[in-house]
Design an enzyme around this catalytic site. Structure first.
Site, mmCIF file in Angstrom:
data_model
loop_
_atom_site.group_PDB
_atom_site.id
_atom_site.type_symbol
_atom_site.label_atom_id
_atom_site.label_comp_id
_atom_site.label_asym_id
_atom_site.label_seq_id
_atom_site.Cartn_x
_atom_site.Cartn_y
_atom_site.Cartn_z
ATOM 1 N N MET A 132 0.907 -1.237 0.170
ATOM 2 C CA MET A 132 0.121 -0.056 -0.036
ATOM 3 C C MET A 132 0.847 1.272 0.003
ATOM 4 O O MET A 132 0.510 2.011 -0.717
ATOM 5 C CB MET A 132 -1.005 0.139 1.200
ATOM 6 C CG MET A 132 -1.847 -1.208 1.512
ATOM 7 S SD MET A 132 -2.811 -0.999 2.964
ATOM 8 C CE MET A 132 -3.448 -2.528 3.329
ATOM 9 N N PHE A 164 8.556 0.400 2.401
ATOM 10 C CA PHE A 164 8.344 -0.331 3.790
ATOM 11 C C PHE A 164 7.285 -1.526 3.660
ATOM 12 O O PHE A 164 6.471 -1.755 4.620
ATOM 13 C CB PHE A 164 7.709 0.748 4.527
ATOM 14 C CG PHE A 164 8.443 2.136 4.720
ATOM 15 C CD1 PHE A 164 9.716 2.077 4.714
ATOM 16 C CD2 PHE A 164 7.756 3.299 4.789
ATOM 17 C CE1 PHE A 164 10.433 3.373 4.497
ATOM 18 C CE2 PHE A 164 8.367 4.514 4.921
ATOM 19 C CZ PHE A 164 9.813 4.555 4.787
ATOM 20 N N GLU A 250 -6.434 -5.490 11.028
ATOM 21 C CA GLU A 250 -5.055 -5.097 10.968
ATOM 22 C C GLU A 250 -4.644 -4.540 12.157
ATOM 23 O O GLU A 250 -3.763 -5.097 12.780
ATOM 24 C CB GLU A 250 -4.989 -4.284 9.594
ATOM 25 C CG GLU A 250 -5.046 -5.003 8.094
ATOM 26 C CD GLU A 250 -5.053 -4.112 7.037
ATOM 27 O OE1 GLU A 250 -4.293 -3.092 7.305
ATOM 28 O OE2 GLU A 250 -5.471 -4.526 6.135
ATOM 29 N N ARG A 276 18.549 -10.190 40.293
ATOM 30 C CA ARG A 276 19.624 -9.192 40.830
ATOM 31 C C ARG A 276 19.430 -8.572 42.133
ATOM 32 O O ARG A 276 18.250 -8.491 42.702
ATOM 33 C CB ARG A 276 19.436 -7.981 39.630
ATOM 34 C CG ARG A 276 20.413 -6.863 39.930
ATOM 35 C CD ARG A 276 21.586 -7.006 39.282
ATOM 36 N NE ARG A 276 22.568 -5.756 39.129
ATOM 37 C CZ ARG A 276 23.783 -5.866 39.286
ATOM 38 N NH1 ARG A 276 24.540 -6.811 39.482
ATOM 39 N NH2 ARG A 276 24.293 -4.692 39.042
ATOM 40 N N GLU A 375 -1.348 9.266 15.114
ATOM 41 C CA GLU A 375 -1.931 10.581 14.927
ATOM 42 C C GLU A 375 -3.065 10.087 14.196
ATOM 43 O O GLU A 375 -4.308 10.840 14.446
ATOM 44 C CB GLU A 375 -1.054 11.477 14.582
ATOM 45 C CG GLU A 375 0.356 11.938 15.353
ATOM 46 C CD GLU A 375 1.095 10.993 15.421
ATOM 47 O OE1 GLU A 375 2.087 11.105 16.403
ATOM 48 O OE2 GLU A 375 1.164 9.935 14.487
#
Length: 390
Positions: A132, A164, A250, A276, A375
């Site tokens: 896309m 991408f 999605e 730890r 956004e």
């Protein structure tokens, strides 16, 4: 991470499937993650073995090699277990097939196309992608510039570029969003299946990214690529509408992966707090440290309740784009917060790549960006609010 409220959306069959997914992660993914990070992509054998176990095309019809289980909960279970591999790359690679490509082939491909593309995809014999995003058009799909003009023989001559693209280099075929009728605006957008090896079709990658090191991400270029009419997916000019039908899934899939990764990050830092010691005490025994873990646990548990409700809505067919946007926004922002805090709570060890939390730190930053920047998620939600919440 323990569930402090019971998760009631899964049934026995989902938990049996979870066992299969867990075994796959342990035997086929975890031993190879470091090597895949180095080479920049996962071996094709990973997809083949996933297909053999029925982990690809879970919801696709059995007659075309799918799992025949039209129940999104199976997809969610797989994603949750993949998060245990400490590699966001694996989640993206498999989700691209199960939650992006397969739904389009299920709904809009004809039987011949399902036989040619869906069957080998479910078997893991082929890898697929969907294209896309373009260099000049990301979240605004109306801004795409890739054009496919029809020639005298009815073929589509495709020109343009995409970027991408997850699974882009290895993909044997890619669903490409292109303009077939420029004068019709959104009604002129179609989906074309472009196959690897078509003349004029070139790939660049894997692209070098901040994180997702073993996720095959590519740039695609189309120069007078001849796409035959039988590779038109669905109806000509219906592409924009097709894309909108799957956006909620999605984004829910991203949410499921983000939340599962947050839970995994919590487990890693919780274990570190047990192992730890400082000033003679375990880290978790220090009030400040314990409170940070408590805040993380409360935030994750709250988000899990929302995501489970969204999964249930998806199964019932009532999940809409606003709920999907809310899920994606909230969980990806939470993932950034949780993973960042988990790195801090690891101290210097959190900055060492030999510790899985460091890989999560690198992989996490893209979550609020891909699948539509957060956004845009806020814009989708606010537009609904402006209409009185209807």
């Amino acid at each position: 991470m323990k569930n402090y409220l019971p998760r009631t959306i899964f049934e026995d069959e989902h938990e049996m499937f979870r066992d299969t997914c867990r075994g796959f992660v342990e035997s086929e993914i975890k031993p190879n993650v470091d090597r895949w990070h180095e080479q920049g992509y996962c071996d094709r054998e990973m997809f083949q073995k996933a297909g053999q176990l029925g982990l690809l095309g879970i919801t696709a019809p059995e007659e075309f090699g799918g799992g025949g289980m039209p129940d999104y909960r199976f997809n969610a279970v797989l994603t949750e277990e993949l998060a245990q591999a400490d590699s966001g790359s694996i989640i993206v690679g498999i989700q691209t097939i199960n939650d992006l490509v397969v739904p389009y082939l299920e709904r809009f491909a004809n039987d011949e196309q399902k036989e040619r593309f869906l069957r080998p995809l479910c078997a893991g014999e082929k890898i697929a992608a969907i294209a896309m995003t373009e260099p000049g058009a990301g979240a605004d799909l109306a801004g795409i510039r890739s054009v496919a003009k029809e020639d005298a023989d009815g073929n589509f001559i495709l020109n343009g570029a995409k970027t991408f693209i997850s699974n882009g280099v290895q993909a044997d075929f890619t669903i490409v969003v292109a303009i077939t009728d420029p004068e019709k605006g959104r009604a002129g957008v179609s989906l074309l299946i472009v196959e690897d090896g078509m003349e004029g079709y070139t790939k660049t990658g894997p692209l070098k990214k901040v994180g997702l090191k073993s996720q095959d991400t590519a740039e695609l270029s189309f120069e007078n690529v001849t796409v035959p009419p039988e590779n038109l997916l669905g109806e000509r000019g219906a592409g924009f509408g097709y894309l909108r039908t799957n956006l909620a899934q999605e984004r829910l899939s991203i949410a499921v992966g983000s939340l599962a990764t947050s839970r995994r990050a919590f487990d890693l830092v919780y274990q570190h707090s047990q192992d730890r010691k400082t000033f003679g005490e375990r880290l978790i025994d220090h009030q400040g440290y314990g409170w940070e873990l408590a805040k993380m646990a409360a935030s994750i548990q709250s988000a899990q309740c929302f995501v489970d409700a969204a999964i249930a809505a998806k199964v019932e067919g009532t999940l809409d784009e606003v709920a999907g946007a809310m899920a994606k926004y909230h969980t990806t922002e939470l993932q950034v917060e949780v993973v960042n805090r988990a790195v801090q709570l690891h101290g210097g060890y959190g900055f060492m790549l030999e510790y899985p939390i460091a890989t999560h730190y690198l992989d996490t930053r893209v979550q609020p960006i891909y699948g539509g920047p957060n956004e845009i998620m806020l814009e989708i939600i606010s537009r609904r609010l402006a209409k009185g919440g209807k």
